[in-house]
Structure formats: structure tokens, C-alpha cells
Motif scaffolding. Sequence first.
Motif, PDB file in Angstrom:
ATOM      1  N   THR A  93       0.827  -1.207   0.000  1.00  0.00           N
ATOM      2  CA  THR A  93       0.000   0.000   0.000  1.00  0.00           C
ATOM      3  C   THR A  93       0.861   1.257   0.000  1.00  0.00           C
ATOM      4  OG1 THR A  93      -1.637  -1.235   1.287  1.00  0.00           O
ATOM      5  CG2 THR A  93      -1.916   1.139   1.148  1.00  0.00           C
ATOM      6  N   THR A  94       1.966   1.231   0.744  1.00  0.00           N
ATOM      7  CA  THR A  94       2.854   2.396   0.793  1.00  0.00           C
ATOM      8  C   THR A  94       3.455   2.673  -0.581  1.00  0.00           C
ATOM      9  OG1 THR A  94       3.399   1.936   3.111  1.00  0.00           O
ATOM     10  CG2 THR A  94       4.891   3.369   1.893  1.00  0.00           C
ATOM     11  N   ILE A  95       3.891   1.633  -1.271  1.00  0.00           N
ATOM     12  CA  ILE A  95       4.455   1.819  -2.613  1.00  0.00           C
ATOM     13  C   ILE A  95       3.379   2.288  -3.583  1.00  0.00           C
ATOM     14  CG2 ILE A  95       5.506   0.609  -4.561  1.00  0.00           C
ATOM     15  CD1 ILE A  95       7.014  -1.110  -2.546  1.00  0.00           C
ATOM     16  N   ALA A  96       2.166   1.711  -3.465  1.00  0.00           N
ATOM     17  CA  ALA A  96       1.061   2.161  -4.316  1.00  0.00           C
ATOM     18  C   ALA A  96       0.732   3.629  -4.045  1.00  0.00           C
ATOM     19  CB  ALA A  96      -0.167   1.284  -4.074  1.00  0.00           C
ATOM     20  N   HIS A  97       0.764   4.019  -2.788  1.00  0.00           N
ATOM     21  CA  HIS A  97       0.510   5.423  -2.420  1.00  0.00           C
ATOM     22  C   HIS A  97       1.588   6.327  -3.001  1.00  0.00           C
ATOM     23  CE1 HIS A  97      -0.793   8.858  -0.170  1.00  0.00           C
ATOM     24  NE2 HIS A  97       0.262   8.880   0.607  1.00  0.00           N
ATOM     25  N   MET A  98       2.832   5.864  -2.973  1.00  0.00           N
ATOM     26  CA  MET A  98       3.934   6.639  -3.534  1.00  0.00           C
ATOM     27  C   MET A  98       3.752   6.820  -5.045  1.00  0.00           C
ATOM     28  SD  MET A  98       8.016   5.802  -3.360  1.00  0.00           S
ATOM     29  CE  MET A  98       7.920   4.438  -4.529  1.00  0.00           C
ATOM     30  N   THR A 117       9.352  12.775   3.953  1.00  0.00           N
ATOM     31  CA  THR A 117       9.049  11.971   5.142  1.00  0.00           C
ATOM     32  C   THR A 117       8.399  10.646   4.768  1.00  0.00           C
ATOM     33  OG1 THR A 117       6.961  13.203   5.382  1.00  0.00           O
ATOM     34  CG2 THR A 117       8.844  13.941   6.686  1.00  0.00           C
ATOM     35  N   GLY A 118       7.698  10.621   3.644  1.00  0.00           N
ATOM     36  CA  GLY A 118       7.124   9.355   3.182  1.00  0.00           C
ATOM     37  C   GLY A 118       8.196   8.360   2.785  1.00  0.00           C
ATOM     38  N   ILE A 119       9.233   8.825   2.091  1.00  0.00           N
ATOM     39  CA  ILE A 119      10.339   7.934   1.714  1.00  0.00           C
ATOM     40  C   ILE A 119      11.077   7.460   2.965  1.00  0.00           C
ATOM     41  CG2 ILE A 119      12.500   7.763   0.439  1.00  0.00           C
ATOM     42  CD1 ILE A 119       9.977   7.904  -1.290  1.00  0.00           C
ATOM     43  N   ALA A 120      11.284   8.366   3.926  1.00  0.00           N
ATOM     44  CA  ALA A 120      11.933   7.977   5.184  1.00  0.00           C
ATOM     45  C   ALA A 120      11.103   6.921   5.914  1.00  0.00           C
ATOM     46  CB  ALA A 120      12.131   9.205   6.071  1.00  0.00           C
ATOM     47  N   THR A 121       9.791   7.084   5.900  1.00  0.00           N
ATOM     48  CA  THR A 121       8.910   6.107   6.552  1.00  0.00           C
ATOM     49  C   THR A 121       8.994   4.756   5.859  1.00  0.00           C
ATOM     50  OG1 THR A 121       7.405   7.891   7.215  1.00  0.00           O
ATOM     51  CG2 THR A 121       6.532   5.659   7.251  1.00  0.00           C
ATOM     52  N   LEU A 196       5.302  10.066  10.604  1.00  0.00           N
ATOM     53  CA  LEU A 196       3.954  10.225  10.048  1.00  0.00           C
ATOM     54  C   LEU A 196       3.339  11.557  10.459  1.00  0.00           C
ATOM     55  CD1 LEU A 196       2.430   6.643  10.423  1.00  0.00           C
ATOM     56  CD2 LEU A 196       3.161   7.796   8.334  1.00  0.00           C
ATOM     57  N   TRP A 197       3.652  12.010  11.681  1.00  0.00           N
ATOM     58  CA  TRP A 197       3.158  13.314  12.112  1.00  0.00           C
ATOM     59  C   TRP A 197       3.714  14.413  11.208  1.00  0.00           C
ATOM     60  CZ3 TRP A 197       6.159  17.338  14.429  1.00  0.00           C
ATOM     61  CH2 TRP A 197       5.398  18.451  14.811  1.00  0.00           C
ATOM     62  N   VAL A 198       5.017  14.350  10.926  1.00  0.00           N
ATOM     63  CA  VAL A 198       5.612  15.333  10.025  1.00  0.00           C
ATOM     64  C   VAL A 198       5.023  15.171   8.617  1.00  0.00           C
ATOM     65  CG1 VAL A 198       7.763  16.172   9.011  1.00  0.00           C
ATOM     66  CG2 VAL A 198       7.732  15.380  11.379  1.00  0.00           C
ATOM     67  N   HIS A 199       4.758  13.925   8.243  1.00  0.00           N
ATOM     68  CA  HIS A 199       4.229  13.618   6.908  1.00  0.00           C
ATOM     69  C   HIS A 199       2.908  14.339   6.642  1.00  0.00           C
ATOM     70  CE1 HIS A 199       3.737  11.253   3.274  1.00  0.00           C
ATOM     71  NE2 HIS A 199       2.537  10.872   3.672  1.00  0.00           N
ATOM     72  N   VAL A 200       2.060  14.428   7.658  1.00  0.00           N
ATOM     73  CA  VAL A 200       0.717  14.998   7.457  1.00  0.00           C
ATOM     74  C   VAL A 200       0.547  16.369   8.100  1.00  0.00           C
ATOM     75  CG1 VAL A 200      -0.284  12.691   7.342  1.00  0.00           C
ATOM     76  CG2 VAL A 200      -0.245  13.889   9.534  1.00  0.00           C
ATOM     77  N   MET A 201       1.602  16.917   8.704  1.00  0.00           N
ATOM     78  CA  MET A 201       1.420  18.121   9.518  1.00  0.00           C
ATOM     79  C   MET A 201       1.003  19.335   8.692  1.00  0.00           C
ATOM     80  SD  MET A 201       5.289  19.311  10.523  1.00  0.00           S
ATOM     81  CE  MET A 201       6.452  19.914   9.299  1.00  0.00           C
ATOM     82  N   GLY A 273      22.066   5.132  -4.453  1.00  0.00           N
ATOM     83  CA  GLY A 273      21.613   5.893  -5.613  1.00  0.00           C
ATOM     84  C   GLY A 273      20.102   5.920  -5.728  1.00  0.00           C
ATOM     85  N   PHE A 274      19.476   4.757  -5.496  1.00  0.00           N
ATOM     86  CA  PHE A 274      18.016   4.679  -5.642  1.00  0.00           C
ATOM     87  C   PHE A 274      17.306   5.545  -4.612  1.00  0.00           C
ATOM     88  CE2 PHE A 274      13.980   2.476  -4.524  1.00  0.00           C
ATOM     89  CZ  PHE A 274      13.309   2.702  -5.715  1.00  0.00           C
ATOM     90  N   PHE A 275      17.705   5.422  -3.329  1.00  0.00           N
ATOM     91  CA  PHE A 275      17.004   6.174  -2.295  1.00  0.00           C
ATOM     92  C   PHE A 275      17.393   7.658  -2.307  1.00  0.00           C
ATOM     93  CE2 PHE A 275      15.994   1.978  -0.656  1.00  0.00           C
ATOM     94  CZ  PHE A 275      14.671   2.168  -0.288  1.00  0.00           C
ATOM     95  N   THR A 276      18.609   7.968  -2.730  1.00  0.00           N
ATOM     96  CA  THR A 276      18.959   9.376  -2.901  1.00  0.00           C
ATOM     97  C   THR A 276      18.114   9.993  -4.008  1.00  0.00           C
ATOM     98  OG1 THR A 276      21.230   8.998  -2.167  1.00  0.00           O
ATOM     99  CG2 THR A 276      20.816  10.997  -3.438  1.00  0.00           C
ATOM    100  N   PHE A 277      17.954   9.241  -5.077  1.00  0.00           N
ATOM    101  CA  PHE A 277      17.101   9.697  -6.177  1.00  0.00           C
ATOM    102  C   PHE A 277      15.675   9.953  -5.695  1.00  0.00           C
ATOM    103  CE2 PHE A 277      13.980   8.434  -9.432  1.00  0.00           C
ATOM    104  CZ  PHE A 277      14.219   9.413 -10.386  1.00  0.00           C
ATOM    105  N   LEU A 278      15.142   9.036  -4.877  1.00  0.00           N
ATOM    106  CA  LEU A 278      13.780   9.220  -4.365  1.00  0.00           C
ATOM    107  C   LEU A 278      13.691  10.455  -3.476  1.00  0.00           C
ATOM    108  CD1 LEU A 278      12.596   5.594  -3.479  1.00  0.00           C
ATOM    109  CD2 LEU A 278      11.981   6.988  -5.452  1.00  0.00           C
TER     110      LEU A 278
END
Length: 645
Positions: A93-98, A117-121, A196-201, A273-278
Motif C-alpha cells: 500500500t505504501t508503494i502504491a501510495h507513492m 518523510t514518506g520515503i523515510a517512513t 507520520l506526524w511530520v508527513h501529514v502536519m 543511488g536509488f534512495f537518494t534519487f527518491l
Amino acid sequence: MEVIGIQPLYIAFQRLSYTFSRLFSSRLNPLYHLGAIAIFLLVIDAISGVYLFFFYSIDPKASHASVEAISQSLLGNIMRGIHRYSSDALILTTIAHMLHVIITDRFRMFRWVAWVTGIATLLIFLAIGISGYILVWDTKAQLLGILTAKFFSFLPIFGDVLMSAFLGSDIKYLGGLFRILLFAHIALTILIVFTLWVHVMRNARPRLIPPKFLYISITLLLIALSILFPAKSDPPANIEKLPFEMSLDWFYFFGYPLLKYLPMSANWVLFLGFFTFLFVFPWLIKGRRNPPAHIDFERCTGCEQCYIDCPYEAITMRSFDNDKKAVLNEEKCAGCGICVGSCSSKAIDISTFPVQSIKERIEKERPSYVAFRCPFSAQIPERKDLLSFTVPCIGAINTLYAEELLDMGLEGLILVSCEYEDCYFREGNKWLEARYRRERRPILRKRVLGGKVLILEAPYVKPIEKEVDEFMRENKTGKEPRIIALEKINYAVATLILAIPTFLFYPLTTHKISFYPTHKSAVVLNFKYRSSPVREAVAKKEGLKHMQPQMAIVKERSPVKVEIISEGRTIYSKTFYPRGLRKDASLFVYEEIFLKPEGKRLRLRLEETAHKDKVKEIEFDIPQKPKESVLITYDDATGSFVVLR
């Protein structure tokens, strides 16, 4: 001024989402609630994890048995299954949301905080899942631990010492690692609350709970999956043997097969590289945002409705000479114009919705009908006596403007919005419908004949000629506005659609994959060795006697050369160096050598390169069956090698 428009990828997504809406209704479409579903799954995962924690033994000798004991009862089996499958559903679900926020272009500019913050989560989710799998301490956990340790051993700060915790070491050391992993498992779960708090704040009213139908259906499907396909462990781990294969959970271990085919340096390049790109993705694609709104302080009455309605908390209320006024933070403003539709005193305007120019054009062309749409909703068909305009968000159409337009002699007003839960600016269509139903300020006053207003929820891909033509033909004497939306749900088909990905969790978490050649046997070297000093320094005996060093200080130790010899031929040779900046610490040897299972006699030879006379040797046999291993360690107490089978 032109408003931001819909992109081709967004149109493609709307085709899929509109198909879902015809089955789920626009209110219950799961594609519009992916973020809320992910949070709900996280709650389920945490609750089931707390239950399992009460019965779990942190001692590695009993960990696997305690997990298996949980599965013996019906409730324990269900809770374990829910914990396993909700974790997988969480990643999916998280990947689909992304992907959803990428496709719908909701990750850039004022939304970058939510993206980062979503990628960090997501990273934290993966870390929690991997540590949880290791705590089961079956062969999958052991191999997973070895592979993870190999990955981190590429960094000089760790080295080969990590592998010894999962293979060949005293199990008491593994117990210490388990305590660290359990602490990390719990601490990271708590950390998610912060991310998640930062994600939606920056969202005024984030959707944290999906609609009742969705969360009840998801819960029942997870329970059914746990009963029909119970979560199972691999065989118990044996710290003296190297596991060759494991059942792979593709949701968490999707990157691990790369360890088979690519060097560790390449894996690190891909990972970083992948996560830096994200993380930097929002700044890689140039975007255009709508211009911010403007607030006229002289007209503002301080009613606070714009402050309440703003989806991004871009408006605050401040006191000026004892008068409360609305103040706009342009950095947070999305340029949606929802605040324009909220203002009863017409104190807010936005350049992408030039009200006066629109009125002048209507007066000039004298149409019978006027239609407004947002850039992401259905296109208005061309009809005689129908004049259409595009606004940044349909929520900008203030009821007071509607009254003025109808007073100009219009026969009807058509407002076309996104689907109810898919507003690009989150809440524009919700507030619009509430205002025109006279449930939210500024309400459509009772003197206005509501039947002259049509509110049509329709995505860009939906043709609306039929609805528009019917509205233009029908009698408009009703008191309430007509709202057309997809509100019917096919419960049987909707449940079946949710069941399809749910029941894919079992095959996607039980697929076996080998990480070592299964037609060969393994010789594993895994030991710590303290070589003899090469350089020593005699410390000066200064200060109090009991504080003076009693022996020389080692400045450097000898490297060692390790060889494996078969019938007089060297089949393996490598030199290992002491750790530390001064090369004065013990060295760690970890090597996996794969040979044909021939049962030959081999000889292991260790020689200190700076002291040729210091040699350690041992003879051993190659395992005679494929997928078997022999483990060679070193006992400091006896100063000799130990062979474990």
C-alpha cells in the motif's frame, strides 16, 4: 492567467480509478484512500505485534520454539498471520501510495515535506520488517542475517565481525544482538509515529482512517488469509551450518537477490543511488504552481472561515488594532482558491479566477447557462447558450458569486468537480457541495432556487454530454441543487477485488530461492585471530606506580595468510590484515568457499606473514552431500582451529 493542467499520466490513472469508482463508488474507492489504508495496516500490525511480544522468547535457544508455540492456538495463529500479512500489505500500500502521488503530481513544491518523510517512513518500514524476520531465528532468519551482515560489512566501520554473530559464534553473543534487534524493532515503530506526524502536519485534516467498508473488509480478508494459509517459519536455525536457501518475502527482501549477482560495491551504489534519487525527486522535475491568493485587509471581517477551510493551513488569524484579520503564508499557499469560495465578504481573490472579467464576458455574450470546471475534471461539451470557464479548483466558486450570476438571468449553473475523494487540492469539492447544500458557510441562501445548480462529480476521462443535456432540458424548480456522483457500490465485486492482492501475499512470501549453489557443498571460515606484534613501544613509567603500564604497547600486528590446500595444490589463498587505524587489533576472517561434494581431505594453513615460523594448521574433509557445510573457527583458549559440522 492559465491554471495548471492535467498530465497524460494522470489521465491514464483516472481511467483506472474511474473503473474502480464504478464498483466501489467514488466515496469508497481504495485508490483514493491508500494513505489512510497504510496507516490502518500499521495500527493492525502494531497491535498484533504487541500480542506476539507477550509470548516471544528473546533467548535465541528458545526463540524459534516460542514462535511455533504461538501458532498452536487458533488466536495465536490468526494474530501471527495478521502480523505477517498486514506487514506485507503495508509495504504494498505504501508503494502504491507513492506511485499515486507521483502520477497525480502531488509530491513537488509545497508538498515536498510529505514526500521526503514518506520515503523515510518506507525505509523504516523495511528496517522493521527485516529485523522482525531475523527475530524468528529460523534458517531464513539466519541466512537473512548473514546476507545483511555481508551488506554492512562492506563499510570499514563494521568489517567481517558481523557475520560471526549468525554463524559459528557462541550463541550468547547472538542473544545480545537479539536484544539490540528487539529494541530497534520497537524503537523504529515508535519513530514512525513522529515521521507520520511530520508527513501529514501541513494538511489541515489528514485522512488517517479509511471508510468503514474498507477497513472492515481488509480486516476480515486478513483473518481469512491467516486461517487458510497460516504464516509458517522455515526450519530452526543451526548456528554451526550455513543455510543455502530460504523462503523469500518479496515485499521486504526484493533487493536481496541482487547480492547473488552483483559485487557488494554495486549493491551499495544501487541502494544509495536509488534512495537518494527518491529523496531528491521533487526537485528533479520542474513544475509550475498556481499563483497565491490575495487577502484584502479592508474587507476582511475576521470570520475565520477561510482559516478553517484551507487544506494546507496557509492562512492564520492575527490581531491588528484589536481587529482579527486573515493572513496568508504564500510559501504554504497552493493557489487552489478554496479560500475564495470560503469568504462571505469577498475579501479574497486569486488571479486564476478573475471574477470581474468573467461577469463582464457573461454580460456581453448573454448565455443561458454557465459552467465552471477544474483542470482535472471532465471537459464541458460545446453547446449553444452554454459558456464554460476553467478555475484552479471548483471549491473557489463562492455561493455569493453563484447568486450574482443567477441574478443576471441565467437559467442554470453547472459546476464540474473531481470525484469526491480525489480533489487535487484535497477538499475543494467537499466544501463546495457542503456550501451548496446549505451545510457550510457561506451557504447558498434560501432565496436562491437551488434547482438551477447542477454539481457534477466527473473525472477528466468521463464524458458528461448526457448529464449536461438533461440538465439543460429539465425543469429547474427544485429547492436543492442536484449532485450527480457515483454512489452505488457492488459489495460482492468490490470485496473480490480487495481479496485478489490480499491472497497473493501467501505465494509472494513463501517462494523459495537459493543464495548459494545447491549442487555444491561449502567450507566456511569464520574466526577471530590475534596475530603477533610487529612493532611495540615501551611506555615510560611515569606517575603513580599502580597506574604505570606493566607491559609493552603493541603498535602493529602481523597480517596473516590463509590457504586451503588439496592434494598439494592450493585452491584458496588470501591475506587478512589486522583492524584499527594502527593495524593493532585482532583480525576477522570470513570466507565462503564452495566445492564439489567429493569428500576429499583438505588442509587449512594459517601463517603470520611477519613471523614465518608461526603457523596453524588443521585437516578436514569436504562434506559429501550438496547443500552441506563445514565450519572452521578458532579457539583462543587452546590456540587451535575447531571444525564444526
